[in-house]
Write a protein that holds these residues in place. Structure first.
Motif, PDB file in Angstrom:
ATOM      1  N   GLN A   3       0.521  -1.376  -0.465  1.00 33.55           N
ATOM      2  CA  GLN A   3      -0.027   0.046  -0.086  1.00 33.55           C
ATOM      3  C   GLN A   3       0.916   1.891  -0.090  1.00 33.55           C
ATOM      4  OE1 GLN A   3      -3.599   0.299  -0.508  1.00 33.55           O
ATOM      5  NE2 GLN A   3      -2.925  -1.681  -1.454  1.00 33.55           N
ATOM      6  N   LYS A   4       1.879   1.175  -0.017  1.00 34.81           N
ATOM      7  CA  LYS A   4       2.898   2.514   0.487  1.00 34.81           C
ATOM      8  C   LYS A   4       2.656   2.680  -0.653  1.00 34.81           C
ATOM      9  CE  LYS A   4       7.670   0.105   0.033  1.00 34.81           C
ATOM     10  NZ  LYS A   4       8.779   0.707   0.551  1.00 34.81           N
ATOM     11  N   PHE A   5       2.717   1.803  -1.956  1.00 32.20           N
ATOM     12  CA  PHE A   5       2.982   2.343  -3.884  1.00 32.20           C
ATOM     13  C   PHE A   5       1.837   2.994  -3.912  1.00 32.20           C
ATOM     14  CE2 PHE A   5       6.423  -0.610  -3.646  1.00 32.20           C
ATOM     15  CZ  PHE A   5       7.957   0.265  -3.332  1.00 32.20           C
ATOM     16  N   GLN A   6       0.546   2.682  -3.103  1.00 30.85           N
ATOM     17  CA  GLN A   6      -0.836   3.580  -3.860  1.00 30.85           C
ATOM     18  C   GLN A   6      -0.619   5.191  -4.276  1.00 30.85           C
ATOM     19  OE1 GLN A   6      -3.391   1.687  -3.893  1.00 30.85           O
ATOM     20  NE2 GLN A   6      -4.317   3.537  -5.480  1.00 30.85           N
ATOM     21  N   PRO A   7       0.388   5.547  -4.008  1.00 27.65           N
ATOM     22  CA  PRO A   7      -0.426   7.503  -4.383  1.00 27.65           C
ATOM     23  C   PRO A   7       0.449   7.005  -6.038  1.00 27.65           C
ATOM     24  CG  PRO A   7       1.689   6.906  -2.210  1.00 27.65           C
ATOM     25  CD  PRO A   7       1.029   5.765  -2.448  1.00 27.65           C
ATOM     26  N   LEU A   8       1.430   6.096  -6.501  1.00 26.20           N
ATOM     27  CA  LEU A   8       1.548   6.152  -7.359  1.00 26.20           C
ATOM     28  C   LEU A   8       0.689   6.225  -8.569  1.00 26.20           C
ATOM     29  CD1 LEU A   8       5.270   3.794  -7.092  1.00 26.20           C
ATOM     30  CD2 LEU A   8       5.109   6.286  -7.880  1.00 26.20           C
ATOM     31  N   PHE A   9      -0.063   4.973  -7.423  1.00 29.27           N
ATOM     32  CA  PHE A   9      -1.619   4.854  -9.317  1.00 29.27           C
ATOM     33  C   PHE A   9      -3.098   5.954  -8.958  1.00 29.27           C
ATOM     34  CE2 PHE A   9       1.282   1.641  -7.898  1.00 29.27           C
ATOM     35  CZ  PHE A   9       1.657   0.788  -9.430  1.00 29.27           C
ATOM     36  N   GLU A  10      -2.641   6.537  -8.222  1.00 27.56           N
ATOM     37  CA  GLU A  10      -3.754   7.434  -8.027  1.00 27.56           C
ATOM     38  C   GLU A  10      -4.377   8.442  -9.215  1.00 27.56           C
ATOM     39  OE1 GLU A  10      -3.382  10.959  -4.962  1.00 27.56           O
ATOM     40  OE2 GLU A  10      -2.749   8.918  -3.531  1.00 27.56           O
ATOM     41  N   SER A  11      -5.598   8.539  -9.903  1.00 29.03           N
ATOM     42  CA  SER A  11      -5.460   8.981 -11.483  1.00 29.03           C
ATOM     43  C   SER A  11      -4.583  10.883 -11.011  1.00 29.03           C
ATOM     44  CB  SER A  11      -7.416   8.743 -11.040  1.00 29.03           C
ATOM     45  OG  SER A  11      -8.195   9.928 -10.351  1.00 29.03           O
ATOM     46  N   LEU A  12      -4.921  11.097 -12.381  1.00 30.07           N
ATOM     47  CA  LEU A  12      -4.837  12.463 -12.359  1.00 30.07           C
ATOM     48  C   LEU A  12      -6.002  13.591 -13.239  1.00 30.07           C
ATOM     49  CD1 LEU A  12      -1.271  14.332 -11.947  1.00 30.07           C
ATOM     50  CD2 LEU A  12      -2.735  14.520 -14.245  1.00 30.07           C
ATOM     51  N   THR A  13      -6.126  14.575 -12.741  1.00 30.96           N
ATOM     52  CA  THR A  13      -7.627  15.360 -14.172  1.00 30.96           C
ATOM     53  C   THR A  13      -6.084  16.614 -14.108  1.00 30.96           C
ATOM     54  OG1 THR A  13      -8.912  14.343 -13.402  1.00 30.96           O
ATOM     55  CG2 THR A  13      -8.858  16.731 -13.787  1.00 30.96           C
TER      56      THR A  13
END
Length: 377
Positions: A3-13
């Motif tokens: 879960q520490k890598f979750q920020p890499l998989f956040e969407s971006l607009t």
């Protein structure tokens, strides 16, 4: 996935409200695999499909907007309507698994190769002799005329129209890496005493205006426009961070969706001047001031490298270059919790290991690009 890598998989607009699924970008990598006439090859289609599979944003190899701007063997072209069939196939392949597909539009300027241009003609802001793209011999570049400058600006617009009609999601204007747009900004390359030399931001701003006006005419509001630049150059006098500050502050006032800093190391410090030793991306992010995302790139070879870059707060997106060539499953392995399986070194004994097109494999094998190797060369 850890879960520490979750920020890499956040969407971006993006500012135009187009959303991408994660923070990974396929960098615009020179693959030398298009057909000799600039049309898209089958090998290139397979390679781009594979490398685009897991990223949020996929950027094609630099694609020349006119014939005199061709700077690489095997370079894709967006200079002619006859290129359209291949471009449509490429767009479909890059978008197949959910990435947004971008074409990087490019002119080599002084770096164009005379053996690839009509009649060996090479143009630049000012006259010079130089070597480029591993060529052992110098070639001559003549000063581009004002009429040719105006036509080149139109060529960027026409290339953008073709990209739109081919079904891509956007364009990236290549203003980096010592190519024509970069050359106009640089005091090393641009020694003109006309308006194009007196205002070194005039040419890049005119190109941006031509491209964005073309987008307004032919595309919908979700079409993405980005701009890539090199923050500093080693030549002196050349582009400094002070000049780049002016460039960035002009670019953020344009209807662009992102800026892309071309770096060999994402953590690299400013070389000289009043910002000496401050990380370049830190300065760039400050100057952009939240108006659009910044893509960073350079020496990201592990999942931890990627996470550190995003958590620094200095970039919103990470472009993968050499690493995604070494391991096209880099993102998938992070997502699946298999970071220990990531390939971060080039193995010259395993041609099957990296899934590279033959001509690109040879460049790796010849040491054309600096990267970690199992043989220590």
């Amino acid at each position: 996935m850890d879960q520490k890598f979750q920020p890499l998989f956040e969407s971006l607009t993006f500012p135009n409200q187009t959303e991408i699924r994660n923070r990974f970008v396929l960098a615009p990598l020179t693959h030398v695999s298009s057909n000799d006439d600039g049309s898209i090859s089958d090998v290139e289609i397979d390679y781009m499909r594979q490398r685009s599979k897991d990223v949020g944003l996929a950027i094609s190899a630099a694609s020349n907007v006119n014939d005199v701007g061709k700077a690489f063997p095997g370079q894709p072209s967006v200079a002619h309507d006859s290129n359209m069939d291949g471009l449509k196939r490429l767009a479909q392949a890059m978008k197949e698994n959910g990435a947004k597909a971008i074409v990087q539009i490019h002119h080599g300027g002084a770096q164009a190769l005379p053996q690839l241009t009509p009649d060996g003609d090479v143009v630049a802001p000012s006259e010079m002799d130089l070597k480029s793209f591993g060529d052992p011999k110098e070639h001559h570049a003549r000063p581009i005329t004002e009429e040719e400058i105006e036509q080149t600006i139109k060529d960027f617009g026409e290339a953008t129209r073709r990209v739109i009609e081919a079904g891509f999601d956007g364009v990236e204007i290549h203003g980096a890496n010592h190519y024509l747009i970069h050359q106009f900004v640089s005091t090393y390359y641009n020694r003109r005493n006309d308006k194009w030399g007196e205002d070194r931001l005039l040419f890049p701003m005119r190109v941006v205006d031509e491209v964005t006006q073309t987008v307004q005419q032919y595309a919908d509001e979700k079409f993405i426009v980005g701009y890539r630049f090199s923050p500093e150059e080693p030549e002196s006098p050349g582009i400094s961070m002070e000049i780049t500050e002016q460039l960035v502050k002009a670019l953020v006032e344009k209807p662009l969706d992102y800026l892309h800093a071309s770096l060999m190391d994402i953590e690299s410090p400013t070389r000289e001047g009043k910002y000496k030793d401050i990380q370049r991306v830190e300065l760039l992010h400050k100057w952009i001031d939240g108006k659009m995302p910044l893509i960073g790139i350079g020496s990201i070879f592990t999942a931890e490298d990627a996470l550190k870059a995003i958590q620094s707060g200095n970039v919103e997106l990470i472009a993968l270059g050499r690493e995604i060539l070494l391991d096209y499953q880099f993102i998938e392995k992070i997502k699946d919790g298999r970071t220990d399986e990531i390939i971060s070194q080039y193995d010259p004994e395993r041609e099957d290991r990296h899934n590279l097109p033959p001509k690109l494999w040879k460049q790796f094998d010849d040491g054309f690009y600096p990267l970690p190797r199992t043989d220590g060369k």
